[in-house]
Design a protein around this motif. Structure first.
Motif, PDB file in Angstrom:
ATOM      1  N   LEU A   4     -21.359   6.169  -3.508  1.00 47.16           N
ATOM      2  CA  LEU A   4     -21.257   4.818  -4.045  1.00 47.16           C
ATOM      3  C   LEU A   4     -22.629   4.151  -4.018  1.00 47.16           C
ATOM      4  O   LEU A   4     -23.307   4.154  -3.000  1.00 47.16           O
ATOM      5  N   ALA A   5     -23.016   3.573  -5.142  1.00 46.73           N
ATOM      6  CA  ALA A   5     -24.338   2.949  -5.237  1.00 46.73           C
ATOM      7  C   ALA A   5     -24.296   1.825  -6.273  1.00 46.73           C
ATOM      8  O   ALA A   5     -23.402   1.777  -7.114  1.00 46.73           O
ATOM      9  N   GLY A  40     -20.789  -5.272  -3.166  1.00 43.27           N
ATOM     10  CA  GLY A  40     -19.485  -5.822  -2.785  1.00 43.27           C
ATOM     11  C   GLY A  40     -18.632  -6.185  -3.997  1.00 43.27           C
ATOM     12  O   GLY A  40     -17.440  -5.887  -4.046  1.00 43.27           O
ATOM     13  N   ARG A  41     -19.263  -6.810  -4.969  1.00 43.02           N
ATOM     14  CA  ARG A  41     -18.532  -7.176  -6.195  1.00 43.02           C
ATOM     15  C   ARG A  41     -18.080  -5.940  -6.952  1.00 43.02           C
ATOM     16  O   ARG A  41     -16.970  -5.874  -7.457  1.00 43.02           O
ATOM     17  N   LYS A  42     -18.963  -4.944  -7.032  1.00 42.82           N
ATOM     18  CA  LYS A  42     -18.672  -3.736  -7.815  1.00 42.82           C
ATOM     19  C   LYS A  42     -17.531  -2.918  -7.202  1.00 42.82           C
ATOM     20  O   LYS A  42     -16.705  -2.373  -7.916  1.00 42.82           O
ATOM     21  N   TYR A  43     -17.488  -2.873  -5.865  1.00 45.89           N
ATOM     22  CA  TYR A  43     -16.529  -1.984  -5.199  1.00 45.89           C
ATOM     23  C   TYR A  43     -15.455  -2.733  -4.410  1.00 45.89           C
ATOM     24  O   TYR A  43     -14.691  -2.108  -3.677  1.00 45.89           O
ATOM     25  N   GLU A  46     -16.311  -7.570  -0.805  1.00 50.07           N
ATOM     26  CA  GLU A  46     -16.989  -8.839  -0.624  1.00 50.07           C
ATOM     27  C   GLU A  46     -16.578  -9.504   0.682  1.00 50.07           C
ATOM     28  O   GLU A  46     -15.503  -9.241   1.211  1.00 50.07           O
ATOM     29  N   TYR A  47     -17.402 -10.412   1.120  1.00 48.91           N
ATOM     30  CA  TYR A  47     -17.140 -11.214   2.305  1.00 48.91           C
ATOM     31  C   TYR A  47     -15.767 -11.889   2.243  1.00 48.91           C
ATOM     32  O   TYR A  47     -15.010 -11.872   3.207  1.00 48.91           O
ATOM     33  N   MET A  48     -15.449 -12.465   1.088  1.00 51.12           N
ATOM     34  CA  MET A  48     -14.190 -13.192   0.944  1.00 51.12           C
ATOM     35  C   MET A  48     -12.990 -12.259   1.106  1.00 51.12           C
ATOM     36  O   MET A  48     -11.998 -12.611   1.734  1.00 51.12           O
ATOM     37  N   ARG A  49     -13.106 -11.067   0.482  1.00 56.64           N
ATOM     38  CA  ARG A  49     -12.060 -10.065   0.583  1.00 56.64           C
ATOM     39  C   ARG A  49     -11.856  -9.680   2.054  1.00 56.64           C
ATOM     40  O   ARG A  49     -10.725  -9.532   2.527  1.00 56.64           O
ATOM     41  N   GLN A 133     -12.041   2.993   2.016  1.00 54.06           N
ATOM     42  CA  GLN A 133     -12.730   4.295   2.057  1.00 54.06           C
ATOM     43  C   GLN A 133     -11.903   5.378   1.360  1.00 54.06           C
ATOM     44  O   GLN A 133     -12.445   6.235   0.667  1.00 54.06           O
ATOM     45  N   LYS A 134     -10.561   5.315   1.547  1.00 56.33           N
ATOM     46  CA  LYS A 134      -9.686   6.297   0.870  1.00 56.33           C
ATOM     47  C   LYS A 134      -9.743   6.105  -0.636  1.00 56.33           C
ATOM     48  O   LYS A 134      -9.904   7.052  -1.388  1.00 56.33           O
ATOM     49  N   ARG A 135      -9.597   4.872  -1.066  1.00 55.42           N
ATOM     50  CA  ARG A 135      -9.580   4.587  -2.505  1.00 55.42           C
ATOM     51  C   ARG A 135     -10.836   5.114  -3.188  1.00 55.42           C
ATOM     52  O   ARG A 135     -10.787   5.657  -4.276  1.00 55.42           O
ATOM     53  N   TRP A 136     -11.990   4.975  -2.532  1.00 53.22           N
ATOM     54  CA  TRP A 136     -13.249   5.392  -3.163  1.00 53.22           C
ATOM     55  C   TRP A 136     -13.650   6.810  -2.769  1.00 53.22           C
ATOM     56  O   TRP A 136     -14.723   7.278  -3.141  1.00 53.22           O
ATOM     57  N   GLU A 137     -12.794   7.447  -1.999  1.00 52.76           N
ATOM     58  CA  GLU A 137     -12.998   8.859  -1.618  1.00 52.76           C
ATOM     59  C   GLU A 137     -14.368   9.109  -1.010  1.00 52.76           C
ATOM     60  O   GLU A 137     -15.054  10.064  -1.345  1.00 52.76           O
TER      61      GLU A 137
END
Lengths: 140, 140, 140, 140
Positions: A4-5, A40-43, A46-49, A133-137
Motif C-alpha cells: 500500500l502506497a 488515510g483518505r485513500k485507504y 483516517e483519524y476520524m474513522r 489489514q485483512k481487507r487490504w491483504e
C-alpha cells in the motif's frame, strides 16, 4: 501480500523557508503528515474513522534524513509506503522527490502506536485495524 | 574530556496542543530547537556566530521517541547533550523531563552538517568549529 | 476601575525567522498567544479554568500592525492589556517592545467570544466570567 | 479597471486542529498566505520575481474575523481579491468559504509595504510594480 502506497504533491509555503533560503527541516514533519493524511483518505485509515472506532494512533517516533536542501517554488512529491508489522504499531516510510530533477531529497519514517480514547496504550491491535489489514491483504 | 550540556525549561503553548488534548509531536522538533539555541548561547555556537565565520550547520537528521504524552500547563525541561564526533558533523542528544513527576517523556537526537554560505556541503570541519572544540576540550 | 495588564518576555526562535532575515509576521500571532497565556495565569483566566466552568473563549478577530521588523537574538517583551467591554466578548490590546532600543515594534488586538462546550456561541457572559470581572473590579 | 482575484482550495492539516476540535485561528494566517502565493503565481507577483527586481513586500498588517469555526476533513476555498490603492502598498481581501454549505466562514485583509533588499521602507512604488499595475490595468 499487497503493497500500500500513496503520493502527495506538495507546495512549499513561503513561511516554511528559513533565513538560509532553503526549507526549514521542521517542515519535513508537516510534509510527512500531509502524506499520511493522503494515505488515510485513500485507504480508509483516517483519524476520524479511528476515533469512531474508539482508538487513536499518535506518532511516537519520527526520523528524517535530508539528502539535499528543498527550495521554494519547486514541485515536490512525497511518497508514503505502509510497512506491515506483526506488532500493534503502524509503520510508514517516506521519500520526498524533487519532481524537476527526479532526485530524492528527504527520506524518513514514522511509528504510531494505538491508544484508547482515554489515552491509554493498547498492547493489541484494535479490531477495526485488524479488519482493515485483512481487507487490504497486507498481512500474509 | 568535558561533557557539554544545557537545560532549557519549556512552556507548552496552547496552540501546540492537538485535538486529543496532548501536545502534538511536531512540537518536539521545536523544543529541541529551543534547547539547541540555549546550548549555542551558553557555549558560543550560535547561528549568528557561525554565519560571521562563513558557515552554516543545517539539520539533516532528526529522531524523536515519545515515551509519554506531554500536557498543557505542566512544567517541562529539555536537557541537551553534545556528543563529540571525529566526523564533520554536530550531534546532539535530547531528553524532555516532566518536572512534576521527574519522568523522561521524550528522547531524541539531531545531526547537523557544515555548509558554506552558498549551501555547499563542507567535508571538513570549519576552522572556527575546530577552535571551538579545542576551547571546550571536547575532543581527546 | 482597575487596569489589568501583564508582560511576557519573548525569545525569537530561529525557525520564526524568514528568508529576508527578519521575523515572519505569522509569529506575531504566536507572541500574542504567549502574552494571553501569561495574562491568564496571572489573573486566573486560563483555558483550563474556563473549560472546568464549561465554556471556551475562541479567538474570532486578530489584527496586528508591524511598525519595525523584529530580529533574531534580540530581547523583546509583549505587553498585554485587558480592555473591559459590556458585550459578551474579551478584548485585549498588545504592544511588542524592543528591549534594547525601547521602541514599540508591533501592536495588535484580539477579540474572543464565549462558546459552550458544544461550540455554540453564548450571547451572555458566563457566570464565572462575571464573577471574575467583579473580583478584579474591571467594570464600574 | 479590471478586478484581479484568485481561488485556492485548502485542506485542513490535522496539526492545525486544536484541543476544542476546530481549526486554530493562527492557521487562518497560513491559509491567507497560501492564497497570496496562488495569486502571485497567477499574476506574476511572486516573492522571487520581486527579489529579482530588488524589492520585497513584507506583511505589516493582518486582520481576520472568524464567523464560523472550521473543521477537519471538510473542503474549503480561499478567495483572494486585489484592492488597488494609490499608496505604495499592496492590499488584499480574503474570504474562506465552506464548499459544502457555501457559507463564508472567515474574512480578512492584509497590507504589505515595499522594502529594498536592505530592508529599508520604500515610500514610492517600485518600477516593476508600477509596470505590473499597468499590464493588468488595475489603476484607472
Amino acid at each position: 501480500m499487497k503493497e500500500l502506497a500513496a503520493n502527495k504533491e506538495i507546495m512549499v509555503r513561503f513561511s516554511e523557508v528559513g533565513p538560509t533560503g532553503v526549507v526549514k527541516s521542521v517542515a519535513y514533519a508537516h510534509y510527512f503528515e500531509d502524506a499520511r493524511e493522503e494515505f488515510g483518505r485513500k485507504y480508509g485509515l483516517e483519524y476520524m474513522r479511528m476515533a469512531k472506532n474508539s482508538f487513536a494512533a499518535p506518532l511516537v517516533e519520527l526520523t528524517f534524513k535530508a539528502i539535499r536542501p528543498m527550495y521554494y517554488e519547486r514541485p515536490y512529491s512525497v511518497a508514503i509506503r505502509y510497512i506491515p508489522t506483526e506488532a500493534a504499531k503502524i509503520l510508514f516510510r517516506y521519500e520526498i522527490t524533487d519532481l524537476q530533477s527526479g532526485e530524492v531529497v528527504v527520506t524518513g519514517k514514522t511509528l504510531q502506536v494505538f491508544m484508547d480514547m482515554e489515552y491509554r496504550l493498547l498492547w493489541y491491535k484494535p479490531y477495526y485495524y485488524i479488519a482493515w489489514q485483512k481487507r487490504w491483504e497486507v498481512m500474509e
